[in-house]
Design a protein around this motif. Sequence first.
Motif, short mmCIF file in Angstrom:
data_model
loop_
_atom_site.label_atom_id
_atom_site.label_comp_id
_atom_site.label_asym_id
_atom_site.label_seq_id
_atom_site.Cartn_x
_atom_site.Cartn_y
_atom_site.Cartn_z
N PHE A 423 -14.98 15.59 9.75
CA PHE A 423 -14.61 15.84 11.14
C PHE A 423 -15.80 16.52 11.82
O PHE A 423 -15.98 17.74 11.70
CB PHE A 423 -13.39 16.76 11.23
N SER A 424 -16.64 15.75 12.48
CA SER A 424 -17.75 16.32 13.24
C SER A 424 -17.28 16.52 14.67
O SER A 424 -16.74 15.59 15.29
CB SER A 424 -18.97 15.39 13.21
N SER A 425 -17.46 17.72 15.20
CA SER A 425 -16.93 18.02 16.54
C SER A 425 -17.49 17.04 17.56
O SER A 425 -18.68 16.75 17.59
CB SER A 425 -17.29 19.46 16.92
N PHE A 659 -14.95 20.08 8.16
CA PHE A 659 -14.86 20.27 9.61
C PHE A 659 -16.17 20.93 10.04
O PHE A 659 -16.40 22.12 9.76
CB PHE A 659 -13.67 21.16 9.97
N LEU A 660 -17.04 20.15 10.70
CA LEU A 660 -18.40 20.61 10.96
C LEU A 660 -18.69 20.65 12.45
O LEU A 660 -18.35 19.71 13.19
CB LEU A 660 -19.41 19.70 10.25
N GLU A 661 -19.33 21.73 12.87
CA GLU A 661 -19.69 21.90 14.27
C GLU A 661 -20.92 21.06 14.61
O GLU A 661 -21.81 20.88 13.78
CB GLU A 661 -19.98 23.37 14.57
N ARG A 662 -20.95 20.57 15.83
CA ARG A 662 -22.09 19.76 16.26
C ARG A 662 -23.39 20.57 16.20
O ARG A 662 -24.41 20.09 15.73
CB ARG A 662 -21.84 19.24 17.69
N GLU A 663 -23.34 21.81 16.67
CA GLU A 663 -24.50 22.70 16.62
C GLU A 663 -24.34 23.63 15.42
O GLU A 663 -24.23 24.84 15.55
CB GLU A 663 -24.60 23.51 17.92
N TRP A 664 -24.38 23.05 14.24
CA TRP A 664 -24.04 23.85 13.07
C TRP A 664 -25.17 24.78 12.63
O TRP A 664 -24.98 25.60 11.74
CB TRP A 664 -23.54 22.98 11.93
N GLU A 665 -26.32 24.67 13.26
CA GLU A 665 -27.38 25.62 12.95
C GLU A 665 -26.92 27.05 13.20
O GLU A 665 -27.30 27.99 12.48
CB GLU A 665 -28.64 25.33 13.77
N ASP A 736 -5.42 32.61 9.27
CA ASP A 736 -4.43 32.18 10.26
C ASP A 736 -5.11 31.54 11.46
O ASP A 736 -4.67 30.49 11.97
CB ASP A 736 -3.60 33.38 10.73
N LYS A 737 -6.19 32.14 11.92
CA LYS A 737 -6.93 31.59 13.06
C LYS A 737 -7.51 30.22 12.71
O LYS A 737 -7.50 29.29 13.53
CB LYS A 737 -8.05 32.56 13.45
N THR A 738 -8.00 30.10 11.48
CA THR A 738 -8.60 28.83 11.04
C THR A 738 -7.54 27.74 10.90
O THR A 738 -7.81 26.57 11.20
CB THR A 738 -9.34 29.04 9.70
N ILE A 739 -6.34 28.10 10.46
CA ILE A 739 -5.26 27.12 10.37
C ILE A 739 -4.98 26.52 11.74
O ILE A 739 -4.80 25.29 11.88
CB ILE A 739 -3.99 27.78 9.80
N GLU A 740 -4.96 27.36 12.76
CA GLU A 740 -4.74 26.85 14.12
C GLU A 740 -5.86 25.91 14.54
O GLU A 740 -5.62 24.87 15.15
CB GLU A 740 -4.63 28.03 15.10
N ALA A 741 -7.11 26.27 14.19
CA ALA A 741 -8.25 25.43 14.55
C ALA A 741 -8.19 24.09 13.83
O ALA A 741 -8.49 23.03 14.41
CB ALA A 741 -9.56 26.15 14.22
N ILE A 742 -7.78 24.10 12.56
CA ILE A 742 -7.65 22.85 11.81
C ILE A 742 -6.60 21.96 12.46
O ILE A 742 -6.79 20.75 12.62
CB ILE A 742 -7.27 23.15 10.34
N GLY A 743 -5.49 22.57 12.83
CA GLY A 743 -4.43 21.80 13.48
C GLY A 743 -4.91 21.12 14.74
O GLY A 743 -4.60 19.95 14.99
N GLN A 744 -5.68 21.84 15.55
CA GLN A 744 -6.17 21.27 16.79
C GLN A 744 -7.16 20.14 16.53
O GLN A 744 -7.09 19.07 17.15
CB GLN A 744 -6.85 22.36 17.63
N ARG A 745 -8.07 20.34 15.58
CA ARG A 745 -9.12 19.34 15.35
C ARG A 745 -8.60 18.13 14.58
O ARG A 745 -9.13 17.03 14.72
CB ARG A 745 -10.28 19.99 14.60
N ALA A 746 -7.56 18.31 13.76
CA ALA A 746 -7.03 17.20 12.97
C ALA A 746 -5.87 16.50 13.67
O ALA A 746 -5.35 15.51 13.15
CB ALA A 746 -6.59 17.70 11.60
#
Length: 830
Positions: A423-425, A659-665, A736-746
Motif C-alpha cells: 500500500f503506497s500512499s 503500508f508505505l509513505e510516498r515521502e518515506w525518507e 490504537d492510532k495505527t489501527i485507525e490509520a490501517i483501516g482508512q488506508r485499507a
Amino acid sequence: MSCMCAFPLKDYYSMSAGAASKVIGAYSTSFSLASRLLPRRIRSDIANLYAVVRIADEIVDGTAEAAGLDAAAIRAELDGFEAEIYRAIDSGFSTNPAVQAFAMTARRAGIKRDHIEAFFHSMRADIDTPGGDKTSGDTATSERQLHVYSPEQLRSYIYGSAEVIGLMCLDIFLSDNPLRPAHYAQAQRGARALGAAFQKVNFLRDYAHDRNTLGRVYFAQSEGGMTDAIRDEIIVDIAHDLDVARSTVDFLPRGPRAAVTAALLLFQELNQRLATADVETERVRVPDALKVRLLAQAVATTAFKRDPAGAAESAAGWKDDVAGDPAADSAQPAQKAVVIGGGIAGLASAAFLAREGFETTVYEKNDTIGGRAGLLEDQGFTWDTGPSWYLMPEAFEHFFEQFGTSAQELLDLRQLSPAYRVFSSGFEPVDVHSGVEQVTELFESIEPGAGAKIREYLKVATQTYHFAIDRFLYTTFSSFSDFVNKATMAHVVLLAKLLSTPLSTWVGRDFSDIRLRHILEYPAVFLSCEPTRTPAMYHLLSHTDLVEGVRYPMGGFSKIIDAVADVATAQGARIVTGRAVEGIEVVDGRARGVRLAASTPGGEPKRVDADVVVGAADVNHLAGLLGRKDKEVDPGIGVVLGFVGVRGALPELSHHQLFLEREWERDFEAIFPKDGATVQPGVSQSIYVCKPSETDPSVAPEGCENLFILIPTLADEGLLGDDAAVARQAAEALVDKTIEAIGQRAGVPDLGQRVIVRHAMGPKDFASRFNAYKGNALGYAHTLGQSAFLRGTQQDPEVSGLLYAGATTTPGVGLPMCLISAENLLECLD
C-alpha cells in the motif's frame, strides 16, 4: 600440596598443546604456514604430532651430540622418549608437555602403535649409521666413513621417517570423518606417497649437509657425487609421488584439503627449483611471498570441490581399528558448555555443541524459550511476537540436515501467493507475486522499460545471494583464506561496487516509480537499517522474496523454535528457563563458567563451571556481564508491536502487507538520528502488517482475524517514557492510532470498532525482556561498518573460550543468520 584450580586437566592440556604449537612455528615456516589452513582442532593435533617428530629428529641429528652425548647416550635418550610416549598414551598423562600433547592426539585419533614404532626404528637408523664418531665434533667428510643407504634401506627408512607420518596425519584428518574401506585404502596410498615425496625432496635439497656433515648418502647412485642425470632421475620419482598424492586429495574431508593441497604445491615448487639447482653447493627454498600465493591458490582450487560419491561415511564408521578404542574414547574428560540465552541462536548453538560432545546447558532468563521469536496467546488468538517472514529456506534446511532431519519433515511450510501486498500512499494496492516472470510483468506494467531492468537486477541479486552463501556467511572471517580466494578475486570489481554503493542509489539508477523503489528498498528494514546507509550488497535479499518466494510455517514461527529446541535436546543439551545469568567467570584470560542469579529473592547466586561459554544475547549486554562498558554501535531500529484480534473477515488484507509513505525518507529520518537529532516523535508512518489468519486458521477463533502490526521507531528504550507503565500505555495508544490509520488506508473504516483484544510492546519491553541494547528490535544495523568481518568477531578478543552467536554478531540479523552464526561457532572452538 593440593591444587585449587577447578580445571587442572583442562589447563594442563591447554598448556601442553600450546607448548607443542611453539615447535612447529620455530622449525618449519612452510609446514606452519600450510597448517594454518586446517580447522582449529586438526591444526592443533598436527602441531602435536609435529612436535614429537621434531624432538626425536633433534635427538638423533645433532642437537644431542652438540650437547656432548655419545651414540650410546643418544640411543638411551631416544629409547626413553619413545617409552614415555607409550606410557602417556596408555595413562593419559606425561610430565613432558610435548609428549602429553601428542598422547592426547594419539588417543583421540587412534594413531597406531606400529606406526609410532616404525618411526622410531628409522630414527635409530640415523644413530647406527657408521658415519664417524658422533662425539668428535669433526665433520670433515674425508675423516668420516660415509654411510650409503641401499635402495632397500632407503625404502625402509622413508617408510618409517615419512610415510607413517603421512598415515598418522591421515588418522587425524579422519578421526571425525571415517571413510569406506576402499576409499580409506586410496587415502592411505596418497598419504604414504605424499610423505615419501616430502622426504625425498628434503634429502635432495639437504644433500650437501647430509653428506658432508652427517656422513650420509641416502641415494646410493649419488655415492660418487650428484650428477645432473642422477638428480633428474630423483626429481622424476618425486613428481610421480606427488601425482599419486594429488589424485587422492579429494578423498579427504573438506577441512584438511586446502592445507594438504598447499603442501603439495609447496613441494612441487621445491621439486621444480631443484631441477635447475646444484644441490652440492646450494639449498633451494621458496620465497615467502610465493608461499602465500601458493596457499591462496590451494584455497581457491579446493573451495568448491565436491566429495567423491560415497566417500564420507558418518554412521558407525568403517575404521574398525579406531572405533571403540578405549584409549581414543577417553582422551579427555567431557567438556562443559554454557549457553546464555534461549533464542534460536542459543538453541542452535546448544545443538552443535552437544553434537560435538560438550555437556551443554542453555540458561534463559525468561520463562519461555525463543527470545524475540516468542508466542502470545489470548482469547483464542495466537500471535508470533517477532519474526514473521520465512526467507532463506536453504539455511533452515542446511541446519536440520546436519542432524539427520529436514525442514519438510519438521515444519508444515506453505508458499504464499501473493508474497505480499504493498500500500503506497496515493496509489492502489499492488500485489507482489514471486517468480522472475511475474515480477518482470509487474514492473513493466507500472513503469515501461522496468521489466528488462528488473530481470537483470534479479539476475545479479541471485548471483550475489549464492556468492554470499558460499563465501561470506558460513565463515568467521578468522583466516585470510576467507578473503583471498579465486572466487572472491573473480568478482572483486562487482563486490567493490556493491559494498561502496548505498542500496537506495543502486535501486534508483534503474527505477523511478516510488512503488518499485519501495519494493526493492524496503528489505533494508529487515536489516535494521535504512536504504541510504545499507550497502547495495544486500540487494541480494530481493532474490529471497521476489525469486525464491515467501513461506509460512503452519502454527506460527514458534514451531521453528520448538523444532530447533527438539534437535538440541535430542543431542543431549539441557534447557533451563527462568534462570538469568548475571556474570561470566574469567580466570587467567579464559572463560571458566557463569554466575546465575539467585533462584529466590535474597538467595545466593550460583556458579556454574564451563570450558566454553557462548553468549547468545545482545553483545553489549554480555559486555556488561564481563564488567565492560557498552560498545558504541548503531543499534538499528526499535519497534512498537501491536497484537490485535479482530471480529469478522478482512479480505482487504493479504498475509503480508507494507503500508508505505510516498515521502518515506522522512520516516527514516524519524528513526535514525542524524547528528544527534531526529524528526519527532521518532516514529515511522510507514508500517508492516501481518495477517497470518489468511493462511493459518488455527491462529484466530472462527470468524476472526489475527493482526500483527510493526511500527518502526527510534531505538531508544526511553522513547515512550522512562516508567514501564507509562511506556506501555504510550505503546498501546500508538497501536490504537495505527489501527485507525490501517483501516482508512485499507478501506476498512470500522476496523478500530471491531477489535476484540489488543496488546502492545515497545523498546522498553525489548530492553527488559531481551536485554536489547537501547531497546533495539532486530539486532544491530547492517551498515557498511557493521557488515561481514567489520561486524565483529564470534570469538571474544580478550577472553578465550568465550564465544558469541546471534543477531548482534556475524553474520547478522534474522532467523537464518542466527542459525548460521551458531554453526560458525564450531570454527572458534579451541
